[in-house]
Design a protein around this motif. Sequence first.
Motif, mmCIF file in Angstrom:
data_model
loop_
_atom_site.group_PDB
_atom_site.id
_atom_site.type_symbol
_atom_site.label_atom_id
_atom_site.label_comp_id
_atom_site.label_asym_id
_atom_site.label_seq_id
_atom_site.Cartn_x
_atom_site.Cartn_y
_atom_site.Cartn_z
ATOM 1 N N ASN A 220 0.762 -1.269 0.082
ATOM 2 C CA ASN A 220 0.031 0.225 0.070
ATOM 3 C C ASN A 220 0.852 1.106 -0.012
ATOM 4 O OD1 ASN A 220 -2.589 -1.697 -0.157
ATOM 5 N ND2 ASN A 220 -2.818 -2.046 2.393
ATOM 6 N N CYS A 221 2.008 0.932 -0.814
ATOM 7 C CA CYS A 221 3.431 2.546 -0.587
ATOM 8 C C CYS A 221 3.036 2.893 -1.333
ATOM 9 C CB CYS A 221 4.462 1.699 -0.708
ATOM 10 S SG CYS A 221 5.709 3.211 0.251
ATOM 11 N N HIS A 222 2.566 4.499 -1.138
ATOM 12 C CA HIS A 222 2.938 5.360 -2.360
ATOM 13 C C HIS A 222 3.823 6.242 -2.734
ATOM 14 C CE1 HIS A 222 -1.768 6.080 -3.370
ATOM 15 N NE2 HIS A 222 -1.781 4.992 -2.299
ATOM 16 N N ILE A 223 4.701 5.989 -4.296
ATOM 17 C CA ILE A 223 5.661 6.905 -4.208
ATOM 18 C C ILE A 223 5.447 8.358 -5.586
ATOM 19 C CG2 ILE A 223 7.732 6.858 -6.117
ATOM 20 C CD1 ILE A 223 7.279 3.609 -6.143
ATOM 21 N N VAL A 224 6.193 9.086 -4.774
ATOM 22 C CA VAL A 224 5.630 10.396 -5.471
ATOM 23 C C VAL A 224 7.389 10.912 -6.119
ATOM 24 C CG1 VAL A 224 3.569 11.342 -4.525
ATOM 25 C CG2 VAL A 224 6.098 11.747 -2.715
ATOM 26 N N PHE A 225 7.356 11.360 -7.480
ATOM 27 C CA PHE A 225 8.867 11.325 -8.204
ATOM 28 C C PHE A 225 8.653 12.433 -8.804
ATOM 29 C CE2 PHE A 225 6.555 8.194 -11.000
ATOM 30 C CZ PHE A 225 7.094 8.471 -11.825
ATOM 31 N N GLY A 226 9.030 13.173 -9.495
ATOM 32 C CA GLY A 226 9.129 13.650 -10.684
ATOM 33 C C GLY A 226 10.276 13.874 -12.045
ATOM 34 N N HIS A 227 11.089 14.768 -11.862
ATOM 35 C CA HIS A 227 12.371 14.003 -13.102
ATOM 36 C C HIS A 227 11.746 13.737 -14.368
ATOM 37 C CE1 HIS A 227 16.147 12.998 -14.130
ATOM 38 N NE2 HIS A 227 15.937 11.691 -14.181
ATOM 39 N N TRP A 228 10.636 13.335 -14.961
ATOM 40 C CA TRP A 228 10.491 12.677 -16.291
ATOM 41 C C TRP A 228 9.416 13.136 -16.442
ATOM 42 C CZ3 TRP A 228 10.420 6.347 -17.070
ATOM 43 C CH2 TRP A 228 10.705 6.179 -18.738
ATOM 44 N N ALA A 229 9.820 14.383 -16.969
ATOM 45 C CA ALA A 229 8.671 15.877 -17.490
ATOM 46 C C ALA A 229 7.635 15.030 -19.157
ATOM 47 C CB ALA A 229 9.495 16.717 -18.445
ATOM 48 N N ALA A 230 7.949 14.190 -19.670
ATOM 49 C CA ALA A 230 8.219 13.012 -20.963
ATOM 50 C C ALA A 230 7.032 12.245 -20.664
ATOM 51 C CB ALA A 230 9.408 12.570 -21.693
ATOM 52 N N LEU A 231 6.817 12.347 -19.463
ATOM 53 C CA LEU A 231 5.270 11.100 -18.170
ATOM 54 C C LEU A 231 4.532 11.668 -19.058
ATOM 55 C CD1 LEU A 231 7.341 8.929 -15.601
ATOM 56 C CD2 LEU A 231 6.617 8.108 -18.294
#
Length: 275
Positions: A220-231
């Motif tokens: 149930n762990c959520h991951i939040v991230f940045g870095h990849w604008a093309a997504l």
Amino acid sequence: MATYVIGDLQGCLTPLIELLKQIDYRQEDDQLWFAGDLINRGPESLETLRFVKSLGDNAKVILGNHDLHLIAVAHGHSTLKRSDTLLEILSARDRDELIEWLRQQPLCHYDESLNTIMTHAGVPPCWTLSQTLELAKEVENQLKGNRVDDFLAVMYGNKPRMWEDSLAGMDRLRAITNYLTRMRFCDPNSKLDLKSKEGPNTAQAGYAPWFTYPSKLPENCHIVFGHWAALEGITNQDKIHALDTGCVWGGSLTALRLEDKQSFSTPCSTNRKSL
């Protein structure tokens, strides 16, 4: 009280102020998480860095690859690139204070009550939660310590490409840094492809976006991230949230409210820097 995770600022302070107005941010009640890359390429890198620093305990900041680049340049272990917008920071009266503050920031933040982990580039499929936190700490201790120059001198590079627990020394620290701040594509064994930088459908044969593989994190762990604008903010994964929506490239700046996973964004079409 609400917790908002905000994607890559990259020196775009004006859109950030507009986004904070949109979410009705209240400093006495709310907390902001910043998913790395506070600065560079945008027009207001110095002002952005000063503003986020001024938030104090109301902000949880992690380092991205552009933030690490600034630290390396400031310490004499790299040079400015043509597309960098860091000279104003490096020439500022409070330069040393800002660099020192940035150097004290972590590569990973985990909140047990929100069951959410934040890193700049994501979490490789081969790492558990405890492993991720412990490995991030290894690099953080190096950045904060007296041997920071030893690390910065060899931080750049694409090897080793695959994680092994037996990795040691600077190879180990570089691998951790690359996973947490540069990762996009990997193979089923978490071997990195650090050259491909476009959208998720452009992977080389045998590789895929890191978040498409089974994770060793708690279910149930959520991951939040940045870095990849093309997504463009899309992962098609319920618990994995991409927050770099390309503000500096004329896209938008996005915030995710963790309590209910509601997303907010403000357009940044007037803030694109000509490169």
